[in-house]
Design a protein around this motif. Structure first.
Motif, PDB file in Angstrom:
ATOM      1  N   ARG A  16      -2.003   4.856  -2.882  1.00 35.58           N
ATOM      2  CA  ARG A  16      -3.075   3.874  -2.668  1.00 35.58           C
ATOM      3  C   ARG A  16      -3.793   4.142  -1.352  1.00 35.58           C
ATOM      4  O   ARG A  16      -5.013   4.100  -1.277  1.00 35.58           O
ATOM      5  CB  ARG A  16      -2.506   2.459  -2.689  1.00 35.58           C
ATOM      6  CG  ARG A  16      -2.074   2.044  -4.069  1.00 35.58           C
ATOM      7  CD  ARG A  16      -1.378   0.706  -4.056  1.00 35.58           C
ATOM      8  NE  ARG A  16      -1.095   0.294  -5.421  1.00 35.58           N
ATOM      9  CZ  ARG A  16      -0.084  -0.445  -5.769  1.00 35.58           C
ATOM     10  NH1 ARG A  16       0.762  -0.893  -4.864  1.00 35.58           N
ATOM     11  NH2 ARG A  16       0.091  -0.779  -7.032  1.00 35.58           N
ATOM     12  N   THR A  17      -3.011   4.417  -0.326  1.00 41.39           N
ATOM     13  CA  THR A  17      -3.595   4.703   0.978  1.00 41.39           C
ATOM     14  C   THR A  17      -4.444   5.971   0.924  1.00 41.39           C
ATOM     15  O   THR A  17      -5.530   6.028   1.507  1.00 41.39           O
ATOM     16  CB  THR A  17      -2.489   4.851   2.045  1.00 41.39           C
ATOM     17  OG1 THR A  17      -1.716   3.651   2.053  1.00 41.39           O
ATOM     18  CG2 THR A  17      -3.076   5.079   3.419  1.00 41.39           C
ATOM     19  N   GLU A  18      -3.987   6.983   0.213  1.00 40.38           N
ATOM     20  CA  GLU A  18      -4.739   8.228   0.078  1.00 40.38           C
ATOM     21  C   GLU A  18      -6.083   7.980  -0.612  1.00 40.38           C
ATOM     22  O   GLU A  18      -7.097   8.548  -0.214  1.00 40.38           O
ATOM     23  CB  GLU A  18      -3.942   9.270  -0.691  1.00 40.38           C
ATOM     24  CG  GLU A  18      -2.819   9.878   0.111  1.00 40.38           C
ATOM     25  CD  GLU A  18      -1.932  10.806  -0.691  1.00 40.38           C
ATOM     26  OE1 GLU A  18      -2.052  10.860  -1.941  1.00 40.38           O
ATOM     27  OE2 GLU A  18      -1.092  11.477  -0.065  1.00 40.38           O
ATOM     28  N   GLN A  54      -6.898  -7.002   0.427  1.00 40.50           N
ATOM     29  CA  GLN A  54      -6.184  -5.857   0.998  1.00 40.50           C
ATOM     30  C   GLN A  54      -7.147  -4.711   1.306  1.00 40.50           C
ATOM     31  O   GLN A  54      -7.021  -4.050   2.331  1.00 40.50           O
ATOM     32  CB  GLN A  54      -5.087  -5.379   0.053  1.00 40.50           C
ATOM     33  CG  GLN A  54      -3.884  -6.281   0.034  1.00 40.50           C
ATOM     34  CD  GLN A  54      -2.859  -5.829  -0.986  1.00 40.50           C
ATOM     35  OE1 GLN A  54      -3.155  -5.751  -2.165  1.00 40.50           O
ATOM     36  NE2 GLN A  54      -1.655  -5.534  -0.510  1.00 40.50           N
ATOM     37  N   CYS A  72      -7.125   0.993  -7.121  1.00 41.74           N
ATOM     38  CA  CYS A  72      -5.887   1.152  -6.362  1.00 41.74           C
ATOM     39  C   CYS A  72      -4.789   0.201  -6.821  1.00 41.74           C
ATOM     40  O   CYS A  72      -3.639   0.348  -6.412  1.00 41.74           O
ATOM     41  CB  CYS A  72      -6.159   0.923  -4.878  1.00 41.74           C
ATOM     42  SG  CYS A  72      -7.202   2.182  -4.139  1.00 41.74           S
ATOM     43  N   TRP A 102      -7.840  -3.292   5.036  1.00 40.11           N
ATOM     44  CA  TRP A 102      -7.582  -1.881   5.313  1.00 40.11           C
ATOM     45  C   TRP A 102      -8.819  -1.231   5.929  1.00 40.11           C
ATOM     46  O   TRP A 102      -8.709  -0.483   6.900  1.00 40.11           O
ATOM     47  CB  TRP A 102      -7.198  -1.148   4.030  1.00 40.11           C
ATOM     48  CG  TRP A 102      -6.714   0.241   4.290  1.00 40.11           C
ATOM     49  CD1 TRP A 102      -5.440   0.626   4.550  1.00 40.11           C
ATOM     50  CD2 TRP A 102      -7.513   1.427   4.361  1.00 40.11           C
ATOM     51  NE1 TRP A 102      -5.406   1.978   4.758  1.00 40.11           N
ATOM     52  CE2 TRP A 102      -6.649   2.503   4.653  1.00 40.11           C
ATOM     53  CE3 TRP A 102      -8.871   1.683   4.188  1.00 40.11           C
ATOM     54  CZ2 TRP A 102      -7.110   3.799   4.783  1.00 40.11           C
ATOM     55  CZ3 TRP A 102      -9.326   2.998   4.324  1.00 40.11           C
ATOM     56  CH2 TRP A 102      -8.451   4.024   4.625  1.00 40.11           C
ATOM     57  N   LYS A 137       1.700   5.339  -0.642  1.00 42.81           N
ATOM     58  CA  LYS A 137       1.047   6.552  -0.154  1.00 42.81           C
ATOM     59  C   LYS A 137      -0.163   6.892  -1.029  1.00 42.81           C
ATOM     60  O   LYS A 137      -1.222   7.236  -0.521  1.00 42.81           O
ATOM     61  CB  LYS A 137       2.043   7.711  -0.156  1.00 42.81           C
ATOM     62  CG  LYS A 137       1.465   8.999   0.335  1.00 42.81           C
ATOM     63  CD  LYS A 137       2.491  10.115   0.311  1.00 42.81           C
ATOM     64  CE  LYS A 137       1.851  11.416   0.747  1.00 42.81           C
ATOM     65  NZ  LYS A 137       2.755  12.543   0.610  1.00 42.81           N
ATOM     66  N   LEU A 160      -7.817   5.164  -0.639  1.00 37.00           N
ATOM     67  CA  LEU A 160      -8.668   4.447   0.305  1.00 37.00           C
ATOM     68  C   LEU A 160      -9.176   5.394   1.395  1.00 37.00           C
ATOM     69  O   LEU A 160     -10.352   5.346   1.772  1.00 37.00           O
ATOM     70  CB  LEU A 160      -7.907   3.279   0.931  1.00 37.00           C
ATOM     71  CG  LEU A 160      -7.590   2.116   0.003  1.00 37.00           C
ATOM     72  CD1 LEU A 160      -6.594   1.170   0.665  1.00 37.00           C
ATOM     73  CD2 LEU A 160      -8.848   1.378  -0.409  1.00 37.00           C
ATOM     74  N   GLU A 161      -8.308   6.253   1.877  1.00 39.24           N
ATOM     75  CA  GLU A 161      -8.692   7.220   2.909  1.00 39.24           C
ATOM     76  C   GLU A 161      -9.754   8.187   2.378  1.00 39.24           C
ATOM     77  O   GLU A 161     -10.694   8.541   3.092  1.00 39.24           O
ATOM     78  CB  GLU A 161      -7.459   7.984   3.399  1.00 39.24           C
ATOM     79  CG  GLU A 161      -7.722   8.919   4.546  1.00 39.24           C
ATOM     80  CD  GLU A 161      -8.104   8.221   5.834  1.00 39.24           C
ATOM     81  OE1 GLU A 161      -8.954   8.773   6.563  1.00 39.24           O
ATOM     82  OE2 GLU A 161      -7.578   7.129   6.108  1.00 39.24           O
ATOM     83  N   LEU A 170       0.855  -1.182   0.000  1.00 44.70           N
ATOM     84  CA  LEU A 170       0.000   0.000   0.000  1.00 44.70           C
ATOM     85  C   LEU A 170       0.894   1.236   0.000  1.00 44.70           C
ATOM     86  O   LEU A 170       1.437   1.622   1.031  1.00 44.70           O
ATOM     87  CB  LEU A 170      -0.922   0.002   1.222  1.00 44.70           C
ATOM     88  CG  LEU A 170      -1.965  -1.093   1.260  1.00 44.70           C
ATOM     89  CD1 LEU A 170      -2.775  -1.006   2.539  1.00 44.70           C
ATOM     90  CD2 LEU A 170      -2.889  -0.994   0.058  1.00 44.70           C
TER      91      LEU A 170
END
Length: 52
Positions: free
Chosen positions: A10-12, A45, A39, A49, A8, A14-15, A6
């Motif tokens: 990808r995390t952004e 995953q 993503c 998450w 940054k 999802l966030e 994951l």
């Protein structure tokens, strides 16, 4: 099997989804599959998450 991390970005993504659906942050299977595809990660995953 190659592991996909994951990043940054990808995390952004999802966030961003999580924050825009804060009232109901548990999406259905179809939505999780779409998020995974967008993503570039696996369905599992995305599920993990969101659970964490």
């Amino acid at each position: 099997k190659r592991r996909v991390y994951l990043t940054k970005e990808r995390t952004e993504k999802l966030e961003e989804f999580y924050q825009s659906h804060i009232a109901f942050s548990y999406p259905d299977q179809e939505t999780k599959e779409l998020l995974a595809s967008e993503c570039g990660i696996t369905y599992l995953q995305v599920t993990k998450w969101l659970r964490n």
